[in-house]
Design a protein around this motif. Structure first.
Motif, mmCIF file in Angstrom:
data_model
loop_
_atom_site.group_PDB
_atom_site.id
_atom_site.type_symbol
_atom_site.label_atom_id
_atom_site.label_comp_id
_atom_site.label_asym_id
_atom_site.label_seq_id
_atom_site.Cartn_x
_atom_site.Cartn_y
_atom_site.Cartn_z
ATOM 1 N N GLU A 248 -8.450 10.589 -3.374
ATOM 2 C CA GLU A 248 -9.326 11.747 -3.591
ATOM 3 C C GLU A 248 -10.363 11.453 -4.666
ATOM 4 N N LYS A 249 -9.965 10.671 -5.676
ATOM 5 C CA LYS A 249 -10.855 10.330 -6.790
ATOM 6 C C LYS A 249 -11.643 9.052 -6.528
ATOM 7 N N ASN A 250 -11.477 8.501 -5.315
ATOM 8 C CA ASN A 250 -12.143 7.264 -4.907
ATOM 9 C C ASN A 250 -11.759 6.087 -5.802
ATOM 10 N N ASP A 251 -10.539 6.113 -6.297
ATOM 11 C CA ASP A 251 -10.008 5.014 -7.105
ATOM 12 C C ASP A 251 -9.116 4.171 -6.196
ATOM 13 N N MET A 252 -9.733 3.301 -5.436
ATOM 14 C CA MET A 252 -9.005 2.545 -4.436
ATOM 15 C C MET A 252 -8.060 1.511 -5.044
ATOM 16 N N LYS A 253 -8.396 1.009 -6.205
ATOM 17 C CA LYS A 253 -7.505 0.069 -6.872
ATOM 18 C C LYS A 253 -6.181 0.753 -7.215
ATOM 19 N N LYS A 254 -6.274 1.942 -7.781
ATOM 20 C CA LYS A 254 -5.076 2.710 -8.123
ATOM 21 C C LYS A 254 -4.307 3.102 -6.861
ATOM 22 N N ALA A 255 -5.030 3.513 -5.837
ATOM 23 C CA ALA A 255 -4.386 3.893 -4.575
ATOM 24 C C ALA A 255 -3.594 2.735 -4.000
ATOM 25 N N MET A 256 -4.197 1.551 -4.020
ATOM 26 C CA MET A 256 -3.518 0.379 -3.476
ATOM 27 C C MET A 256 -2.263 0.053 -4.278
ATOM 28 N N GLU A 258 -0.357 2.195 -5.959
ATOM 29 C CA GLU A 258 0.667 3.210 -5.695
ATOM 30 C C GLU A 258 1.254 3.065 -4.294
ATOM 31 N N TYR A 259 0.399 2.894 -3.306
ATOM 32 C CA TYR A 259 0.899 2.702 -1.938
ATOM 33 C C TYR A 259 1.730 1.432 -1.844
ATOM 34 N N GLY A 260 1.283 0.404 -2.528
ATOM 35 C CA GLY A 260 2.022 -0.859 -2.518
ATOM 36 C C GLY A 260 3.392 -0.717 -3.152
ATOM 37 N N ALA A 261 3.483 0.060 -4.241
ATOM 38 C CA ALA A 261 4.770 0.285 -4.898
ATOM 39 C C ALA A 261 5.733 1.008 -3.970
ATOM 40 N N ALA A 262 5.213 1.986 -3.236
ATOM 41 C CA ALA A 262 6.049 2.711 -2.282
ATOM 42 C C ALA A 262 6.525 1.793 -1.163
ATOM 43 N N MET A 263 5.614 0.968 -0.659
ATOM 44 C CA MET A 263 5.946 0.078 0.447
ATOM 45 C C MET A 263 7.008 -0.945 0.041
ATOM 46 N N LYS A 264 6.978 -1.380 -1.199
ATOM 47 C CA LYS A 264 7.982 -2.328 -1.670
ATOM 48 C C LYS A 264 9.374 -1.701 -1.662
ATOM 49 N N MET A 265 9.430 -0.394 -1.922
ATOM 50 C CA MET A 265 10.719 0.294 -1.939
ATOM 51 C C MET A 265 11.267 0.478 -0.534
ATOM 52 N N GLU A 271 4.502 4.437 7.738
ATOM 53 C CA GLU A 271 3.463 5.215 7.060
ATOM 54 C C GLU A 271 3.086 4.587 5.725
ATOM 55 N N MET A 272 4.080 4.121 4.989
ATOM 56 C CA MET A 272 3.789 3.475 3.712
ATOM 57 C C MET A 272 2.999 2.196 3.928
ATOM 58 N N GLN A 273 3.329 1.441 4.981
ATOM 59 C CA GLN A 273 2.564 0.245 5.326
ATOM 60 C C GLN A 273 1.121 0.620 5.689
ATOM 61 N N TYR A 274 1.007 1.697 6.446
ATOM 62 C CA TYR A 274 -0.312 2.090 6.955
ATOM 63 C C TYR A 274 -1.278 2.432 5.825
ATOM 64 N N TRP A 275 -0.838 3.296 4.914
ATOM 65 C CA TRP A 275 -1.758 3.710 3.857
ATOM 66 C C TRP A 275 -2.033 2.576 2.878
ATOM 67 N N LEU A 280 -6.244 -1.231 1.246
ATOM 68 C CA LEU A 280 -6.785 -2.595 1.242
ATOM 69 C C LEU A 280 -8.159 -2.626 1.904
ATOM 70 N N ALA A 281 -8.290 -1.925 3.015
ATOM 71 C CA ALA A 281 -9.570 -1.892 3.724
ATOM 72 C C ALA A 281 -10.657 -1.273 2.855
ATOM 73 N N ASN A 282 -10.323 -0.160 2.214
ATOM 74 C CA ASN A 282 -11.309 0.504 1.356
ATOM 75 C C ASN A 282 -11.634 -0.306 0.110
ATOM 76 N N SER A 283 -10.774 -1.284 -0.191
ATOM 77 C CA SER A 283 -11.036 -2.201 -1.307
ATOM 78 C C SER A 283 -11.724 -3.472 -0.813
ATOM 79 N N HIS A 284 -12.159 -3.447 0.463
ATOM 80 C CA HIS A 284 -12.904 -4.536 1.093
ATOM 81 C C HIS A 284 -12.061 -5.790 1.301
ATOM 82 N N GLN A 285 -10.764 -5.613 1.407
ATOM 83 C CA GLN A 285 -9.873 -6.727 1.763
ATOM 84 C C GLN A 285 -9.541 -6.586 3.255
#
Length: 329
Positions: A248-256, A258-265, A271-275, A280-285
């Motif tokens: 929402e805040k367009n902080d894609m680094k932070k989003a990645m 947080e989503y990555g931390a969830a996916m590791k768990m 869904e966790m993989q998807y987001w 990653l896409a929004n971070s141009h990876q």
């Protein structure tokens, strides 16, 4: 034969006497529980397990900025509601307990633990609670149990709670309950469990969620194992929520992150993989995102349809060329 008749009569009379002292429709929640306050955050919690259906709807009571109560054995459910009202009016845990027991004809079959917002603790085990019954009153917590297989439960719970001070309050409460089960637990076995953690203070806004953790396992062969799994899922989704907020805040680094931390768990959660892939896409990876998305689409094509809907609402901010790459299966 006459002796047998007298024995049966005595037993029926004894239990009838107990029934007369308790209110109609009261639950028999023979169980172990813990009430506690975190001295660092001020949050308060109550945790319980029993061989009884849906014990969380009967034993555990808590309110943000007020306190936490466990009412069990021959349960007087009014102790939960009335107790929180008394605490809210400014009564201490001990004064609240004294008032609740003062007019209760069945107090000797009750077991109650209370912690207030200031960390004061009060606990009561009636002399007619079923063995093994007892409690331990600690610093800003109490553990209580009745109808246990052994007499080791309260001490084991207290030790586990005190030894896990480095953990969040919910995890500490869970450790205490696991310790109770490890030394025998309920003599009848296990069926349900609950874990409730409330904020130190009430925001005063009804739309705010003052419950940090509110989990119940109503009927399960291994309720504490399931409760631990649910708590882990909640922790993972807390990361997901933080990721959504970052988007929402367009902080894609932070989003990645947080989503990555969830996916590791929960690495198998699509869904966790998807987001994580979308972050990653929004971070141009794009290459990494594309590889992840292809695997996700192969397992469930609905996620491909989801990707098509994201650019319209600004949740996928890539070029048209990159977008087409992300749609490839």
């Amino acid at each position: 034969m006459k002796k047998l008749f007298y024995l049966i009569t005595f037993c029926l009379t004894s239990w009838a006497g107990i029934a007369q002292k308790t209110q109609n429709n009261e639950a028999f929640a023979h169980t172990f529980s813990i009430v506690a306050r975190d001295p660092q955050t001020g949050d308060m919690a109550v945790g319980v397990q029993s061989h009884w259906f849906s014990v969380g709807t009967t034993v555990s009571w808590a309110e943000a900025g007020v306190g936490a109560i466990a009412t069990q054995s021959f349960v007087n459910k009014s102790f939960g509601i009335r107790g929180l009202t008394l605490l809210k009016s400014g009564k201490t845990a001990q004064k609240t307990l004294d008032i609740l027991l003062s007019d209760d004809a069945g107090k000797e079959v009750r077991q109650v633990g209370i912690v207030d917002k200031n960390g004061n603790v009060a606990v009561h085990t009636g002399k007619n609670c079923v063995d093994f019954a007892g409690h331990v009153k600690g610093t800003q917590f109490s553990v209580q149990s009745n109808m246990m297989l052994t007499d080791k439960v309260p001490a084991a719970m207290a030790k586990a709670f005190e030894a896990s001070a480095n953990l969040p309050l919910a995890e500490r409460v869970l450790k205490a309950m696991e310790a109770a089960q490890a030394v025998g637990g309920d003599i009848r076995g296990k069926q349900s469990a609950a874990l409730l953690v409330v904020n130190a203070t009430d925001t005063g806004k009804p739309w705010d969620d003052n419950h940090k953790v509110d989990l119940r396992v109503d009927d399960h062969a291994l309720p504490l194992v399931e409760l631990a799994r649910l708590l882990k899922v909640q922790r993972a989704y807390e990361h997901m929520n933080e990721g959504d907020l970052a988007v929402e805040k367009n902080d894609m680094k932070k989003a990645m992150e947080e989503y990555g931390a969830a996916m590791k768990m929960f690495p198998n959660n699509l869904e966790m993989q998807y987001w994580t892939a979308i972050a990653l896409a929004n971070s141009h990876q794009i290459a990494k995102a594309k590889a992840m998305l292809k695997k996700i689409y192969a397992k469930d094509t609905n996620w491909l349809e989801m990707t098509k809907r994201l650019p319209k609402v600004g949740l996928l901010t890539v070029s048209e060329k990159e977008y087409q790459q992300l749609l490839q299966r």
